[in-house]
Design a protein around this motif. Structure first.
Motif, PDB file in Angstrom:
ATOM      1  N   ARG A 225      90.631 -34.756  54.277  1.00  0.00           N
ATOM      2  CA  ARG A 225      89.085 -35.291  54.236  1.00  0.00           C
ATOM      3  C   ARG A 225      87.936 -35.701  53.730  1.00  0.00           C
ATOM      4  NH1 ARG A 225      88.290 -40.511  56.820  1.00  0.00           N
ATOM      5  NH2 ARG A 225      89.368 -39.977  58.101  1.00  0.00           N
ATOM      6  N   ARG A 226      87.178 -36.327  52.769  1.00  0.00           N
ATOM      7  CA  ARG A 226      86.206 -36.446  52.347  1.00  0.00           C
ATOM      8  C   ARG A 226      85.876 -35.109  51.665  1.00  0.00           C
ATOM      9  NH1 ARG A 226      81.110 -36.897  57.056  1.00  0.00           N
ATOM     10  NH2 ARG A 226      81.288 -38.562  57.030  1.00  0.00           N
ATOM     11  N   GLY A 227      87.769 -35.318  50.749  1.00  0.00           N
ATOM     12  CA  GLY A 227      87.866 -33.576  49.581  1.00  0.00           C
ATOM     13  C   GLY A 227      88.380 -32.747  50.337  1.00  0.00           C
ATOM     14  N   LYS A 228      87.932 -32.152  51.362  1.00  0.00           N
ATOM     15  CA  LYS A 228      88.944 -30.665  52.085  1.00  0.00           C
ATOM     16  C   LYS A 228      89.515 -31.401  53.196  1.00  0.00           C
ATOM     17  CE  LYS A 228      84.576 -30.946  54.474  1.00  0.00           C
ATOM     18  NZ  LYS A 228      83.123 -30.195  54.856  1.00  0.00           N
ATOM     19  N   PRO A 229      89.447 -29.721  53.851  1.00  0.00           N
ATOM     20  CA  PRO A 229      91.265 -29.870  55.180  1.00  0.00           C
ATOM     21  C   PRO A 229      90.275 -30.235  56.377  1.00  0.00           C
ATOM     22  CG  PRO A 229      91.014 -28.169  53.385  1.00  0.00           C
ATOM     23  CD  PRO A 229      90.239 -28.578  53.568  1.00  0.00           C
ATOM     24  N   THR A 230      91.124 -31.509  57.137  1.00  0.00           N
ATOM     25  CA  THR A 230      90.647 -31.750  57.687  1.00  0.00           C
ATOM     26  C   THR A 230      89.982 -30.512  59.127  1.00  0.00           C
ATOM     27  OG1 THR A 230      92.214 -32.392  58.639  1.00  0.00           O
ATOM     28  CG2 THR A 230      91.677 -33.531  58.016  1.00  0.00           C
ATOM     29  N   VAL A 231      89.204 -31.277  59.942  1.00  0.00           N
ATOM     30  CA  VAL A 231      88.740 -30.340  60.896  1.00  0.00           C
ATOM     31  C   VAL A 231      90.280 -29.569  61.600  1.00  0.00           C
ATOM     32  CG1 VAL A 231      87.224 -29.454  63.039  1.00  0.00           C
ATOM     33  CG2 VAL A 231      86.260 -31.793  61.316  1.00  0.00           C
ATOM     34  N   HIS A 232      90.875 -30.431  62.217  1.00  0.00           N
ATOM     35  CA  HIS A 232      92.245 -29.394  63.006  1.00  0.00           C
ATOM     36  C   HIS A 232      93.061 -28.556  62.134  1.00  0.00           C
ATOM     37  CE1 HIS A 232      94.511 -33.095  61.721  1.00  0.00           C
ATOM     38  NE2 HIS A 232      95.622 -32.475  61.829  1.00  0.00           N
ATOM     39  N   VAL A 233      93.097 -28.964  60.374  1.00  0.00           N
ATOM     40  CA  VAL A 233      93.740 -28.128  59.919  1.00  0.00           C
ATOM     41  C   VAL A 233      92.666 -26.605  59.189  1.00  0.00           C
ATOM     42  CG1 VAL A 233      94.236 -27.981  57.825  1.00  0.00           C
ATOM     43  CG2 VAL A 233      94.675 -29.733  58.478  1.00  0.00           C
ATOM     44  N   GLN A 234      91.355 -26.248  59.484  1.00  0.00           N
ATOM     45  CA  GLN A 234      90.728 -26.166  59.282  1.00  0.00           C
ATOM     46  C   GLN A 234      90.586 -24.897  60.428  1.00  0.00           C
ATOM     47  OE1 GLN A 234      89.279 -25.270  56.237  1.00  0.00           O
ATOM     48  NE2 GLN A 234      87.793 -23.397  56.838  1.00  0.00           N
ATOM     49  N   PHE A 235      89.725 -25.348  61.417  1.00  0.00           N
ATOM     50  CA  PHE A 235      89.870 -24.589  62.729  1.00  0.00           C
ATOM     51  C   PHE A 235      90.909 -24.833  63.994  1.00  0.00           C
ATOM     52  CE2 PHE A 235      85.972 -26.072  60.950  1.00  0.00           C
ATOM     53  CZ  PHE A 235      85.391 -25.095  60.939  1.00  0.00           C
ATOM     54  N   GLY A 236      91.460 -26.006  63.877  1.00  0.00           N
ATOM     55  CA  GLY A 236      92.691 -25.988  65.368  1.00  0.00           C
ATOM     56  C   GLY A 236      92.513 -27.252  65.516  1.00  0.00           C
ATOM     57  N   GLU A 237      93.301 -27.207  66.458  1.00  0.00           N
ATOM     58  CA  GLU A 237      93.134 -28.404  67.699  1.00  0.00           C
ATOM     59  C   GLU A 237      92.253 -28.649  68.795  1.00  0.00           C
ATOM     60  OE1 GLU A 237      97.497 -31.240  68.522  1.00  0.00           O
ATOM     61  OE2 GLU A 237      98.286 -29.937  66.967  1.00  0.00           O
ATOM     62  N   ALA A 238      92.285 -28.018  69.342  1.00  0.00           N
ATOM     63  CA  ALA A 238      91.175 -27.910  71.012  1.00  0.00           C
ATOM     64  C   ALA A 238      89.928 -27.330  69.939  1.00  0.00           C
ATOM     65  CB  ALA A 238      91.789 -26.743  71.514  1.00  0.00           C
ATOM     66  N   PRO A 239      89.886 -27.018  69.078  1.00  0.00           N
ATOM     67  CA  PRO A 239      88.504 -26.521  68.806  1.00  0.00           C
ATOM     68  C   PRO A 239      88.091 -27.718  68.024  1.00  0.00           C
ATOM     69  CG  PRO A 239      89.196 -24.633  67.985  1.00  0.00           C
ATOM     70  CD  PRO A 239      90.720 -25.598  68.293  1.00  0.00           C
ATOM     71  N   ALA A 240      88.488 -28.498  67.110  1.00  0.00           N
ATOM     72  CA  ALA A 240      88.005 -29.870  66.264  1.00  0.00           C
ATOM     73  C   ALA A 240      87.780 -30.983  67.614  1.00  0.00           C
ATOM     74  CB  ALA A 240      89.670 -30.583  65.346  1.00  0.00           C
ATOM     75  N   LEU A 241      89.167 -31.202  68.401  1.00  0.00           N
ATOM     76  CA  LEU A 241      89.024 -32.061  70.090  1.00  0.00           C
ATOM     77  C   LEU A 241      87.433 -32.011  70.534  1.00  0.00           C
ATOM     78  CD1 LEU A 241      89.533 -34.102  71.628  1.00  0.00           C
ATOM     79  CD2 LEU A 241      90.754 -32.398  73.103  1.00  0.00           C
ATOM     80  N   LEU A 242      86.694 -30.405  70.630  1.00  0.00           N
ATOM     81  CA  LEU A 242      85.962 -30.010  71.477  1.00  0.00           C
ATOM     82  C   LEU A 242      84.757 -30.330  70.539  1.00  0.00           C
ATOM     83  CD1 LEU A 242      86.644 -26.639  72.732  1.00  0.00           C
ATOM     84  CD2 LEU A 242      85.802 -29.113  74.379  1.00  0.00           C
ATOM     85  N   ALA A 243      84.745 -30.962  68.732  1.00  0.00           N
ATOM     86  CA  ALA A 243      83.860 -30.205  67.953  1.00  0.00           C
ATOM     87  C   ALA A 243      83.273 -31.866  68.340  1.00  0.00           C
ATOM     88  CB  ALA A 243      83.851 -30.238  66.421  1.00  0.00           C
ATOM     89  N   GLY A 244      84.289 -32.687  67.863  1.00  0.00           N
ATOM     90  CA  GLY A 244      83.878 -34.502  67.952  1.00  0.00           C
ATOM     91  C   GLY A 244      83.087 -34.477  69.560  1.00  0.00           C
ATOM     92  N   ASP A 245      83.730 -34.059  70.209  1.00  0.00           N
ATOM     93  CA  ASP A 245      83.185 -34.350  71.617  1.00  0.00           C
ATOM     94  C   ASP A 245      81.661 -33.921  71.787  1.00  0.00           C
ATOM     95  OD1 ASP A 245      85.796 -34.976  73.199  1.00  0.00           O
ATOM     96  OD2 ASP A 245      85.776 -33.561  73.962  1.00  0.00           O
ATOM     97  N   ALA A 246      81.978 -32.438  71.230  1.00  0.00           N
ATOM     98  CA  ALA A 246      79.993 -32.158  70.843  1.00  0.00           C
ATOM     99  C   ALA A 246      79.482 -33.011  69.897  1.00  0.00           C
ATOM    100  CB  ALA A 246      80.125 -30.641  70.067  1.00  0.00           C
ATOM    101  N   LEU A 247      79.821 -33.512  69.286  1.00  0.00           N
ATOM    102  CA  LEU A 247      79.215 -34.363  68.372  1.00  0.00           C
ATOM    103  C   LEU A 247      78.397 -35.812  68.327  1.00  0.00           C
ATOM    104  CD1 LEU A 247      81.104 -33.306  64.778  1.00  0.00           C
ATOM    105  CD2 LEU A 247      79.281 -33.311  65.046  1.00  0.00           C
ATOM    106  N   GLN A 248      79.883 -36.520  69.141  1.00  0.00           N
ATOM    107  CA  GLN A 248      78.940 -37.830  70.119  1.00  0.00           C
ATOM    108  C   GLN A 248      78.454 -37.125  71.302  1.00  0.00           C
ATOM    109  OE1 GLN A 248      82.181 -38.937  73.559  1.00  0.00           O
ATOM    110  NE2 GLN A 248      82.127 -40.636  72.179  1.00  0.00           N
ATOM    111  N   ALA A 249      78.532 -35.954  72.061  1.00  0.00           N
ATOM    112  CA  ALA A 249      77.359 -36.514  72.589  1.00  0.00           C
ATOM    113  C   ALA A 249      75.464 -35.882  72.486  1.00  0.00           C
ATOM    114  CB  ALA A 249      77.409 -34.792  73.242  1.00  0.00           C
ATOM    115  N   PHE A 250      76.040 -35.365  71.241  1.00  0.00           N
ATOM    116  CA  PHE A 250      74.646 -34.713  70.784  1.00  0.00           C
ATOM    117  C   PHE A 250      74.372 -36.343  70.085  1.00  0.00           C
ATOM    118  CE2 PHE A 250      72.443 -32.600  67.188  1.00  0.00           C
ATOM    119  CZ  PHE A 250      71.429 -31.716  67.968  1.00  0.00           C
ATOM    120  N   ALA A 251      74.322 -36.355  69.742  1.00  0.00           N
ATOM    121  CA  ALA A 251      74.352 -37.762  69.150  1.00  0.00           C
ATOM    122  C   ALA A 251      73.263 -38.846  70.076  1.00  0.00           C
ATOM    123  CB  ALA A 251      75.531 -39.409  68.610  1.00  0.00           C
TER     124      ALA A 251
END
Length: 306
Positions: free
Chosen positions: A106-132
């Protein structure tokens, strides 16, 4: 507006200035003090990548109504621009997960779950949505409460079951099915178009636009949002992964319905141009003071190569 004035518009300079304002704000705000590595994953998902089309639409729409935006409109627009980008980023993080599209680039680099793991990626998405939504509701007088409420309503609708999430649900249910053009249009109107149109309408809300301006901007955003998806479908079969910054050919490999699979490549290209013309036609409205940036963004959407 005269041709001479229109020709004097420097879109490159305009976009650089607004992109820098967005990057500075996102860098300052996103993931600060988030615990246990969450902030790092959030920042990885958002910073240093992406076209930032949605933030640019917020700015352009607000300036189409208020050519020289007052300070309160500018503050609301920066927050709205960042908020809509956070929603877009969260959706990409979740879309790329193994339970969804299972993508690794994604965007020329490994996706978030590849870079950090599936559970951290899920939480990061949740946190981004709330922070918006936190960004849209600052304390103090910086943004009028009525504008805050409208921005939250517009963004929630564009992102939820009546928008992006609803379109994604239709997309998942449509794999391997032959959709009609009407069904495909509805899917993409929600999945992709709703957040793009929502960006435009959030810009209108920042400027407290009158009804005539909002109606014109809504028609512009609807046409542009659909054009974006048509071009996306075209690029999925004509561009390579290095150019796109994501895996090319995924739609065909997953047997997903697209404008190219339904119409063929030539007709899909012609349809993108038709939608571009509809978007520009919507801007011919006396209530809009300066549509140069919106016109340039419409050109960018249809002419882009990634």
């Amino acid at each position: 507006m005269s041709a001479a004035v229109a020709d004097a518009f420097d879109f490159a300079a305009w976009s650089r200035a607004h992109l820098q304002a967005t990057e500075d704000a996102l860098s300052q705000w996103v993931g600060v003090d988030a615990p246990a590595g969450l902030g790092e994953a959030m920042r990885y998902a958002v910073l240093d990548g992406g076209k930032r089309l949605r933030p640019l639409l917020v700015y352009a729409a607000s300036e189409a109504v208020v050519a020289a935006a007052p300070a309160m409109c500018r503050e609301a627009a920066v927050r709205a621009a960042c908020a809509v980008e956070l929603i877009h980023a969260y959706s990409l993080v979740h879309d790329d997960l193994p339970c969804m599209d299972n993508d690794v680039l994604r965007r020329g680099k490994p996706t978030v779950h590849v870079q950090f793991g599936e559970a951290p990626a899920l939480l990061a998405g949740d946190a981004l949505q709330a922070f918006a939504f936190e960004l849209l509701t600052p304390e103090g007088p910086a943004v009028l409460p009525t504008v805050q409420a409208e921005l939250c309503r517009l963004l929630a609708r564009a992102a939820g079951s009546a928008g992006m999430a609803g379109g994604q649900a239709i997309d998942l249910a449509s794999v391997g099915r032959a959709l009609t053009e009407t069904e495909l249009r509805q899917m993409h109107r929600l999945k992709t178009g709703a957040l793009l149109e929502g960006s435009v309408m959030m810009g209108a809300a920042c400027a407290q636009a009158p009804a005539a301006a909002r109606e014109a901007l809504s028609r512009y955003g609807a046409a542009l949002g659909l054009a974006f998806q048509v071009v996306d479908d075209i690029l999925d079969v004509t561009a390579d992964s290095a150019t796109l910054g994501k895996t090319a050919g995924k739609d065909a490999a997953c047997d997903k319905p697209t404008y190219v699979s339904l119409m063929g490549l030539d007709r899909a290209r012609a349809h993108a141009l038709e939608l571009h013309a509809q978007a520009l036609d919507a801007l011919a409205q006396p209530a809009l003071a300066d549509t140069r940036a919106l016109r340039a963004l419409a050109d960018l959407v249809v002419q882009r190569s990634h």
